[in-house]
Design an enzyme around this catalytic site. Structure first.
Site, PDB file in Angstrom:
ATOM      1  N   HIS A 191      52.046  57.575  -8.959  1.00 25.75           N
ATOM      2  CA  HIS A 191      51.265  58.783  -9.187  1.00 25.75           C
ATOM      3  C   HIS A 191      52.138  60.024  -9.221  1.00 25.75           C
ATOM      4  O   HIS A 191      51.923  60.946  -9.994  1.00 25.75           O
ATOM      5  CB  HIS A 191      50.196  58.904  -8.099  1.00 25.75           C
ATOM      6  N   ARG A 334      37.800  59.591 -17.179  1.00 21.37           N
ATOM      7  CA  ARG A 334      37.847  58.343 -16.422  1.00 21.37           C
ATOM      8  C   ARG A 334      37.337  58.592 -15.014  1.00 21.37           C
ATOM      9  O   ARG A 334      37.751  59.554 -14.362  1.00 21.37           O
ATOM     10  CB  ARG A 334      39.281  57.816 -16.358  1.00 21.37           C
ATOM     11  N   GLU A 434      42.997  46.686 -17.810  1.00 22.27           N
ATOM     12  CA  GLU A 434      44.232  46.746 -17.020  1.00 22.27           C
ATOM     13  C   GLU A 434      44.324  45.629 -15.996  1.00 22.27           C
ATOM     14  O   GLU A 434      45.351  45.433 -15.370  1.00 22.27           O
ATOM     15  CB  GLU A 434      44.372  48.116 -16.336  1.00 22.27           C
ATOM     16  N   ASP A 458      49.125  49.394 -15.160  1.00 24.78           N
ATOM     17  CA  ASP A 458      48.562  48.429 -14.227  1.00 24.78           C
ATOM     18  C   ASP A 458      48.518  47.038 -14.827  1.00 24.78           C
ATOM     19  O   ASP A 458      48.734  46.054 -14.129  1.00 24.78           O
ATOM     20  CB  ASP A 458      47.159  48.857 -13.778  1.00 24.78           C
ATOM     21  N   CYS A 505      46.736  53.850 -23.185  1.00 30.38           N
ATOM     22  CA  CYS A 505      46.955  55.105 -22.471  1.00 30.38           C
ATOM     23  C   CYS A 505      47.998  54.980 -21.379  1.00 30.38           C
ATOM     24  O   CYS A 505      48.128  55.832 -20.523  1.00 30.38           O
ATOM     25  CB  CYS A 505      45.651  55.648 -21.901  1.00 30.38           C
TER      26      CYS A 505
END
Lengths: 590, 113
Positions: A191, A334, A434, A458, A505
């Site tokens: 992140h 999302r 994912e 992921d 993405c």
């Protein structure tokens, strides 16, 4: 001069003064005390040592009682180290004769000891270096108090060097004041890395331990393209990087000139390049790079910004701002994609999850906290009255989860209907692909969604069973592994057959070589950090679709990621020699 | 009052050498005396009351050390310290590593992140 190699996570070269944030967030500046304050500072040190000793003694007694005295003995040794006459004498001397601040004296002296231990033969004694660091932290905690240095209050531009930065801290970084950052731990796609890219701050992570060798104010070069970090560079190196920084700026200015030109391949096939954003204000960067839309609007920041659950209005304001700024271009929002651990709201029993990435996170968390989920969905629906909004569920592993999520959405719609609140009744509903299970059953999922977006970060992690933030295995994290490519190929074909849009993405979209591969696999929509759009557009405009297709066909037949990477490098070199020079490590960077 | 340096040569006996717990014991014992106590090994000289210095000695089993002291209670200090080393720090030997040399037990199941 000290050279480090880490993982490049956010491009750009920066040169500036170091701002060191230590293991527990302590900033250890090279600070000096005036002559008349020496006695006071020595007293302050003594109080800190006494307090740290008292703390250790408490620990010792507690562990003695819980586990027996042989374990308590560890603290007894720590206690003796803390009160070591040689150590105390040395600290006094540094403060008295060299006028070091107690913090700086403690940090320098204990790190010298730790380094000496690390040099010792065998494996038992070098391990003791951990004890020394532990003691250092204990004393510093007493000297500095528990507050973590406020990164948001940098007074002059600096390069931030830290053991680790939490997403919350990265979020606070002021791009005007933060020239770059480097962390000892972390990996690509974490992140923190995503936020660095979003903020367009050059960043290198996962360098391994080095903070003990730097002091605040040292000159640092951060090469966010190649993952190099150089501390206290010599003149020749500095000059080379100054030159490189200028070239970097020139290349990107060149890319920026493509802004007005369409994103299409050399044979005229339109490619949609959309933006991944995290914060509402990033929509400006997206517009500046002429993004076709927002392909991924992460909503985690709303939850990270405060300890309180965000209200419907908090959500709505953030969404409305982006939808309005995009002026009719699609915005894919999302829903929450975080683990309970990241939210600081661990499950009720307070137990830490052993495997948070296989635990209660993302859609699973939303489905456990239906009230909070409904609040977010209501806000998304309300924002859909303002422009073309799409809603996307992350980490869907089973059809059951997808159906439950859609049911909550339907509930929220009903509520809005009853209250006479407007929204787009035909809001497209999509999901991230994912988790490998959803790719395996993709045909069935496609019957129940309007679009899918492949989250390669992921997907790669779950398919190859690799934690990309773990240095020990980070090199096994290869987005170009043929198994991943076969999976993507499968999803694209199924989506084409179903007549439903599919996009990518993840990180792959913004790596020039891998983007070519995705085009070859049939992807026509890529979503990436705004900063990468000009470069990917430049790449796209120089290739033909059939070239990409044959590239993908060859890659699908290969056995190893290494072979695919070599192929991509070779192809990039052929198509875009100037770019390859700029990306010598890409796409091999783990 | 004697300023004579008292010396005695000893051999490290315990299997794990002078690791954290023995160093702790040694420094503790030495600290009970007024005398200046130091340990010499091949020209290297370290303060016996300093656990950090003792650890950097990295004295393994079989290492020969010279215990030295100077001051009023030097004789007794050398005797006590030498005896402690020769007794192998009362470590119940070798087979199971002393827990002192590992961190406190932590329950950390395999974690992918």
């Amino acid at each position: 001069m000290l050279s480090l190699q880490g993982i490049a996570v956010s491009p750009g070269v920066a040169i500036g003064e170091a701002f060191v944030v230590d293991h527990e967030g302590f900033r250890i500046p090279r600070r000096f005390v005036p002559q008349d304050a020496v006695e006071y500072e020595i007293e302050r040190l003594q109080r800190a040592l006494d307090a740290a000793a008292a703390e250790l003694e408490q620990n010792r007694q507690r562990i003695d009682a819980q586990l027996g005295s042989q374990y308590g003995a560890i603290f007894s040794a720590h206690l003796r180290m803390l009160q070591d006459p040689q150590l105390v004498e040395k600290l006094h001397e540094l403060i008295r004769t060299r006028h070091y601040s107690p913090e700086y004296a403690v940090s320098t002296t204990l790190r010298e000891y730790a380094e000496a231990f690390e040099q010792l033969p065998g494996h038992v004694l070098p391990e003791r270096a951990h004890d020394i660091y532990d003691i250092e932290r204990r004393i510093l905690r007493q000297l500095l108090g528990r507050r973590r240095e406020e990164l948001s209050h940098l007074d002059s531009p600096a390069v931030i060097l830290a053991h680790d930065l939490t997403p919350g801290e990265t979020a606070q970084l002021d791009p005007e004041k933060t020239l770059a950052f480097v962390t000892e731990v972390g990996g690509v796609g974490g992140h923190t890395a995503i936020l660095a890219k979003a903020k367009e701050i050059p960043a290198v992570v996962g360098t391994g331990r080095f903070l003990h060798e730097v002091a605040g104010g040292d000159l640092v070069i951060v090469d966010g393209d190649h993952g190099h970090v150089i501390i206290d560079p010599d003149a020749a190196t500095l000059e080379r990087y100054e030159r490189e920084r200028k070239q970097h700026q020139a290349l990107f200015q060149q890319f920026e000139q493509l802004r007005e030109l369409p994103a299409e391949t050399a044979d005229g096939v339109r490619i949609e390049l959309a933006a991944n954003i995290e914060f509402p204000h990033e929509v400006r960067a997206a517009r500046r790079r002429a993004a076709a839309g927002v392909g991924l609007y992460r909503t985690e920041f709303l939850y990270l910004a405060s300890d309180e659950e965000p209200t419907e209005e908090d959500h709505y304001r953030a969404y409305a701002q982006v939808v309005e700024a995009m002026e009719g271009r699609p915005v894919v929002i999302r829903t929450l994609d975080l683990g309970a651990d990241k939210l600081g709201r661990a499950p009720a029993d307070g137990e830490e999850e052993a495997n948070p990435f296989l635990g209660l996170r993302s859609i699973r968390l939303s489905l456990k906290n239906i009230d909070g989920f409904r609040v977010q969905l209501r806000a998304i629906l309300r924002a859909s009255a303002l422009g073309p909004v799409q809603v996307m569920f992350p980490m869907i592993a089973t059809l059951g989860e997808l159906r439950r999520a859609k049911m909550v959405l339907a509930d929220a719609m009903e509520d809005l209907d009853e209250q006479g609140i407007h929204y787009d009744r035909r809001i497209p509903v999509g999901m991230m692909v994912e988790v490998p299970s959803s790719a395996v059953l993709i045909e069935r999922f496609l019957e129940e969604v309007d679009f899918v977006s492949i989250g390669t970060n992921d997907l790669v992690q779950y398919m190859l069973a690799v934690d990309r933030a773990n240095r020990e295995v980070a090199e096994l994290y290869q987005a170009t592994d043929p198994s991943v490519l076969v999976m993507i190929d499968r999803v694209v074909r199924a989506a084409e057959a179903a007549g439903k849009p599919v996009s990518v993405c993840g990180q792959m979209s913004s790596e020039p070589g891998q983007a070519l591969l995705l085009l070859g696999l049939g992807i026509r929509r890529l979503s990436m950090p705004p900063v990468n759009i000009p470069e990917i557009k430049a790449v796209t405009r120089r290739v033909r679709c059939d070239e990409c297709r044959s590239l993908a066909e060859r890659a699908l037949q290969m056995d190893l990621a290494r072979e695919v990477n070599a192929l991509l490098r070779e192809e990039l070199r052929r198509i875009l020699p100037d770019l390859v020079n700029h990306h010598p490590t890409s796409p091999d960077t783990p | 009052m004697s300023d004579r340096v008292v010396r005695r040569t000893v051999t490290v006996r315990n299997a794990q050498g002078i690791h954290a717990r023995p160093a702790d014991l040694l420094a503790k014992t030495a600290s009970q005396f007024d005398a200046t106590i130091w340990i010499e090994r091949q020209g290297e000289r370290i303060d016996a009351k300093s656990i950090l210095s003792l650890l950097t000695l990295a004295a393994v089993e079989g290492t020969r050390l010279e215990i030295c002291a100077e001051g009023t209670d030097a004789e007794e200090a050398v005797a006590k310290v030498a005896e402690l080393i020769e007794r192998g720090f009362d470590e119940a030997d070798a087979d199971s590593p002393s827990p002192t040399d590992s961190s406190p037990p932590q329950h950390r199941p395999g974690s992918i992140r």
